[in-house]
Write a protein that holds these residues in place. Structure first.
Motif, PDB file in Angstrom:
ATOM      1  N   HIS A   1      -4.051  -4.647  -2.180  1.00 27.11           N
ATOM      2  CA  HIS A   1      -2.878  -4.913  -2.032  1.00 27.11           C
ATOM      3  C   HIS A   1      -2.411  -6.387  -1.838  1.00 27.11           C
ATOM      4  O   HIS A   1      -1.296  -6.401  -1.361  1.00 27.11           O
TER       5      HIS A   1
ATOM      6  N   ILE B   1      -5.835  15.457  -5.199  1.00 29.30           N
ATOM      7  CA  ILE B   1      -6.514  14.523  -4.369  1.00 29.30           C
ATOM      8  C   ILE B   1      -7.474  15.219  -3.307  1.00 29.30           C
ATOM      9  O   ILE B   1      -8.811  14.779  -3.406  1.00 29.30           O
TER      10      ILE B   1
ATOM     11  N   PRO C   1       7.257  10.897 -11.855  1.00 29.19           N
ATOM     12  CA  PRO C   1       8.049  11.754 -10.865  1.00 29.19           C
ATOM     13  C   PRO C   1       7.456  12.178  -9.669  1.00 29.19           C
ATOM     14  O   PRO C   1       6.245  11.944  -9.468  1.00 29.19           O
ATOM     15  N   SER C   2       8.252  12.214  -8.493  1.00 28.49           N
ATOM     16  CA  SER C   2       7.476  12.731  -7.402  1.00 28.49           C
ATOM     17  C   SER C   2       7.313  14.112  -7.331  1.00 28.49           C
ATOM     18  O   SER C   2       7.854  14.998  -7.443  1.00 28.49           O
TER      19      SER C   2
ATOM     20  N   ASN D   1       6.850   4.608  -9.362  1.00 29.44           N
ATOM     21  CA  ASN D   1       6.168   6.041  -9.060  1.00 29.44           C
ATOM     22  C   ASN D   1       6.997   6.755  -8.010  1.00 29.44           C
ATOM     23  O   ASN D   1       7.624   6.099  -7.342  1.00 29.44           O
ATOM     24  N   ARG D   2       6.630   8.362  -7.780  1.00 30.53           N
ATOM     25  CA  ARG D   2       7.413   9.070  -6.762  1.00 30.53           C
ATOM     26  C   ARG D   2       8.880   9.095  -7.030  1.00 30.53           C
ATOM     27  O   ARG D   2       9.694   9.006  -6.201  1.00 30.53           O
TER      28      ARG D   2
ATOM     29  N   GLY E   1       0.939  -1.159  -0.100  1.00 30.11           N
ATOM     30  CA  GLY E   1       0.183  -0.005   0.024  1.00 30.11           C
ATOM     31  C   GLY E   1       0.715   1.488  -0.220  1.00 30.11           C
ATOM     32  O   GLY E   1       2.086   1.383   0.443  1.00 30.11           O
ATOM     33  N   GLY E   2       0.351   2.486  -0.300  1.00 28.03           N
ATOM     34  CA  GLY E   2       0.861   3.740  -0.412  1.00 28.03           C
ATOM     35  C   GLY E   2       1.963   4.153  -1.439  1.00 28.03           C
ATOM     36  O   GLY E   2       2.409   5.103  -1.605  1.00 28.03           O
ATOM     37  N   CYS E   3       2.002   3.201  -2.366  1.00 26.55           N
ATOM     38  CA  CYS E   3       2.925   3.542  -3.600  1.00 26.55           C
ATOM     39  C   CYS E   3       2.074   4.297  -4.714  1.00 26.55           C
ATOM     40  O   CYS E   3       2.620   4.878  -5.659  1.00 26.55           O
ATOM     41  N   GLY E   4       0.852   4.592  -4.372  1.00 30.65           N
ATOM     42  CA  GLY E   4       0.035   5.551  -5.474  1.00 30.65           C
ATOM     43  C   GLY E   4      -0.782   4.845  -6.626  1.00 30.65           C
ATOM     44  O   GLY E   4      -1.109   5.335  -7.501  1.00 30.65           O
ATOM     45  N   THR E   5      -0.793   3.646  -6.197  1.00 33.89           N
ATOM     46  CA  THR E   5      -1.930   3.073  -7.254  1.00 33.89           C
ATOM     47  C   THR E   5      -3.161   3.678  -7.470  1.00 33.89           C
ATOM     48  O   THR E   5      -3.771   4.027  -8.621  1.00 33.89           O
ATOM     49  N   SER E   6      -3.855   4.067  -6.419  1.00 33.12           N
ATOM     50  CA  SER E   6      -5.149   4.515  -6.430  1.00 33.12           C
ATOM     51  C   SER E   6      -5.422   5.973  -7.315  1.00 33.12           C
ATOM     52  O   SER E   6      -5.862   6.276  -8.239  1.00 33.12           O
ATOM     53  N   PHE E   7      -3.727   6.793  -6.926  1.00 37.64           N
ATOM     54  CA  PHE E   7      -3.856   7.998  -7.439  1.00 37.64           C
ATOM     55  C   PHE E   7      -3.572   7.695  -9.169  1.00 37.64           C
ATOM     56  O   PHE E   7      -3.865   8.703  -9.784  1.00 37.64           O
TER      57      PHE E   7
ATOM     58  N   ALA F   1       0.327  16.278  -6.237  1.00 40.38           N
ATOM     59  CA  ALA F   1      -0.402  15.048  -6.188  1.00 40.38           C
ATOM     60  C   ALA F   1      -1.459  15.419  -5.176  1.00 40.38           C
ATOM     61  O   ALA F   1      -2.720  14.974  -5.351  1.00 40.38           O
ATOM     62  N   VAL F   2      -0.870  15.836  -3.899  1.00 36.60           N
ATOM     63  CA  VAL F   2      -1.901  15.795  -2.745  1.00 36.60           C
ATOM     64  C   VAL F   2      -3.119  17.045  -3.013  1.00 36.60           C
ATOM     65  O   VAL F   2      -4.263  16.834  -2.475  1.00 36.60           O
TER      66      VAL F   2
ATOM     67  N   PHE G   1     -11.131  10.705  -4.801  1.00 41.45           N
ATOM     68  CA  PHE G   1     -10.244  11.102  -5.925  1.00 41.45           C
ATOM     69  C   PHE G   1     -10.946  12.019  -6.898  1.00 41.45           C
ATOM     70  O   PHE G   1     -10.381  12.838  -7.724  1.00 41.45           O
TER      71      PHE G   1
HETATM   72  N1  LIG Z   1       3.846  10.900  -8.034  1.00 39.71           N
HETATM   73  C1  LIG Z   1       3.577  11.148  -6.844  1.00 39.71           C
HETATM   74  N2  LIG Z   1       4.295  12.076  -6.102  1.00 39.71           N
HETATM   75  C2  LIG Z   1       4.161  12.464  -4.803  1.00 39.71           C
HETATM   76  N3  LIG Z   1       3.048  11.948  -4.194  1.00 39.71           N
HETATM   77  C3  LIG Z   1       2.256  11.009  -4.688  1.00 39.71           C
HETATM   78  C4  LIG Z   1       2.590  10.480  -6.049  1.00 39.71           C
HETATM   79  N4  LIG Z   1       1.843   9.495  -6.256  1.00 39.71           N
HETATM   80  C5  LIG Z   1       1.124   9.304  -5.058  1.00 39.71           C
HETATM   81  N5  LIG Z   1       1.482  10.073  -4.187  1.00 39.71           N
HETATM   82  C6  LIG Z   1       1.004  10.119  -2.816  1.00 39.71           C
HETATM   83  O1  LIG Z   1       0.953   9.081  -2.330  1.00 39.71           O
HETATM   84  C7  LIG Z   1       0.027   8.880  -1.456  1.00 39.71           C
HETATM   85  C8  LIG Z   1      -0.619   7.154  -1.600  1.00 39.71           C
HETATM   86  O2  LIG Z   1      -1.452   7.495  -2.676  1.00 39.71           O
HETATM   87  P1  LIG Z   1      -2.551   6.145  -3.135  1.00 39.71           P
HETATM   88  O3  LIG Z   1      -2.809   6.506  -4.541  1.00 39.71           O
HETATM   89  O4  LIG Z   1      -3.388   6.361  -2.037  1.00 39.71           O
HETATM   90  O5  LIG Z   1      -1.713   4.853  -2.905  1.00 39.71           O
HETATM   91  P2  LIG Z   1      -2.188   3.410  -2.833  1.00 39.71           P
HETATM   92  O6  LIG Z   1      -3.566   3.463  -3.450  1.00 39.71           O
HETATM   93  O7  LIG Z   1      -1.128   2.591  -3.615  1.00 39.71           O
HETATM   94  O8  LIG Z   1      -2.320   2.857  -1.350  1.00 39.71           O
HETATM   95  C9  LIG Z   1      -1.065  10.182  -1.705  1.00 39.71           C
HETATM   96  O9  LIG Z   1      -1.116  10.889  -0.691  1.00 39.71           O
HETATM   97  C10 LIG Z   1      -0.595  10.542  -2.863  1.00 39.71           C
HETATM   98  O10 LIG Z   1      -0.743  11.820  -2.888  1.00 39.71           O
END
Ligand SMILES: Nc1ncnc2c1ncn2[C@@H]1O[C@H](COP(=O)(O)OP(=O)(O)O)[C@@H](O)[C@H]1O
Ligand SMILES: [Mg+2]
Length: 406
Positions: A255, A343, A333-334, A307-308, A146-152, A339-340, A180
């Motif tokens: 995940h 969201i 890129p990060s 990601n990031r 979790g937390g890698c940004g898949t939902s984003f 991103a935030v 989102f």
């Molecule tokens: N490319 C990015 N650069 C910076 N922050 C990012 C990036 N992609 C995602 N994030 C941040 O990472 C956090 C987790 O993203 P999320 O999509 O919820 O993850 P997951 O669904 O994989 O658990 C969010 O706060 C989002 O803003």
């Protein structure tokens, strides 16, 4: 060879139905499959039996009949609709034809008139040899951590596409995709799973939450209990059904390698395997690749995306690729603030900040994923200086409003 015409009848009571059945049997081409005076029930039968023609009587309840004709013309365009009435009021005939009926039959039905209408029905049906509908592509945006940004990423990739796309939240216990997109879904995948046996176009449309003219969301249930009822086979069926209606189905699975996630990954044409460049994520990605191998997924089904990403990360990429046994084919890129902000605004970045580097890279990835068959929406030109000053609809993040939607 005589061609059989399968039919259903919306009648005005039992006597009326018997009379019509008798009249239809005079022509050996007709085969009556179902009939009744309840339009809803008959519609379900039409979805199930797929008759070549529907005879809709307008005597007892003309409004119900006209509405039914409209609905069938819209949702069953390859079926011949024949209106029928005892009254030969030209107004009623005209209304039924305008609603979508192809022909009108007077009741009592005369054999010669029936023959003419059936000849025309056969000609119409012959023209309707349905081209097999192309199934939409399905991609999963997955990470075993979790937390890698898949939902984003899933949301933004889906929003970047120019064709009919549905984004599906498979985090059944804790889905957060409505946030989102800043939408408030009424129905979820649990409702769709419950009604999976009769999912026609209008029912699919009633369960999804539209976001834009191209993007819709199929949300996870709001109540945690609702998720307990959903079986992996149900998800399998629902996803297959979505492929009939959408050019692209983008999945945001959990995940873990639970049965629902596997049902989703198995069916996907492509898996975007997302990681961040830190040791736990790299290790977890390597394990995921091992599991994919064991599941027999061909490596060409998988696209590893970092990601990031930032130049400051002190890791040798070649070593990472060697450890994974797979090349990295995308770098996002990060940019935490960008991103935030998107969201928190509940707007995909590819729209709210379409010229940012982050959005540009996501669009680049979307182009690769979509290929030739799915073009990517190009960003609208940014407003000029005066335009921005005069702009009143600048999105503002409002915690109260956003939280109210959860
Ligand atoms: N490319 C990015 N650069 C910076 N922050 C990012 C990036 N992609 C995602 N994030 C941040 O990472 C956090 C987790 O993203 P999320 O999509 O919820 O993850 P997951 O669904 O994989 O658990 C969010 O706060 C989002 O803003
Ligand atoms: Mg998520």
């Amino acid at each position: 060879m005589t061609q059989t015409i399968t039919m259903v009848v919306l009648s005005a009571g039992l006597e009326n139905f018997k009379e019509i059945r008798q009249a239809l049997s005079a022509d050996e081409r007709t085969r009556l499959l179902a009939g009744g005076n309840d339009a809803e029930q008959l519609y379900d039968e039409i979805v199930r039996l797929k008759p070549a023609a529907a005879l809709i009587t307008l005597d007892s309840n003309p409004e119900q009949g006209i509405e039914m004709i409209k609905r069938l013309a819209r949702e069953r365009p390859t079926m011949a609709i024949i209106s029928a009435a005892r009254s030969d009021s030209s107004d009623l005939i005209l209304r039924s034809l305008r609603a979508g009926a192809r022909d009108f039959l007077r009741i009592p039905i005369f054999a010669q008139e029936l023959k003419t209408v059936l000849d025309r029905t056969v000609a119409f049906s012959d023209d309707q040899v349905e081209a097999p509908r192309k199934k939409g592509r399905m991609i999963s945006v997955f990470s075993s951590k979790g937390g890698c940004g898949t939902s984003f990423l899933a949301t933004n990739l889906a929003a970047a596409m120019a064709g009919r796309t549905v984004l599906v939240d498979l985090n059944l216990q804790a889905g957060d995709l409505p946030l989102f997109l800043g939408v408030d879904p009424k129905y979820s995948i649990a409702d769709m799973a419950e009604h999976r046996a009769r999912l026609d176009e209008s029912l699919v449309n009633s369960f999804i939450t539209p976001y834009s003219s191209t993007l819709s969301l199929l949300a996870a249930p709001k109540e945690v209990d609702a998720a307990d009822e959903v079986e992996p086979e149900h998800i399998f069926e629902v996803l297959q059904r979505l492929r009939d209606s959408y050019e692209l189905v983008v999945l945001d699975p959990q995940h873990t390698f639970d049965a629902i996630t596997l049902a989703a990954l198995d069916q996907s044409d492509e898996i975007i395997l997302v990681l961040t460049l830190d040791i736990p994520a790299i290790r977890s990605t390597q394990r995921a690749l091992e599991i994919f191998d064991r599941l027999g997924y061909p490596r060409k089904k998988i696209r590893v995306v970092v990601n990031r990403w930032s130049k400051q990360i002190d890791l040798d990429l070649q070593q990472v690729e060697k450890f994974l046994g797979e090349a990295v084919s995308g770098f996002i890129p990060s940019d935490y603030q960008t991103a935030v902000t998107s969201i928190n605004l509940g707007q995909p970045l590819v729209q709210s900040d379409s010229n940012s580097k982050l959005a540009q890279e996501i669009r680049r990835l979307a182009k690769v994923i979509g290929g030739a068959s799915m073009p990517v929406a190009e960003p609208k030109p940014q407003r000029g200086f005066w335009g921005s000053l005069l702009r009143r609809d600048q999105p503002q993040f409002d915690l109260q409003t956003t939280m109210g939607k959860v």
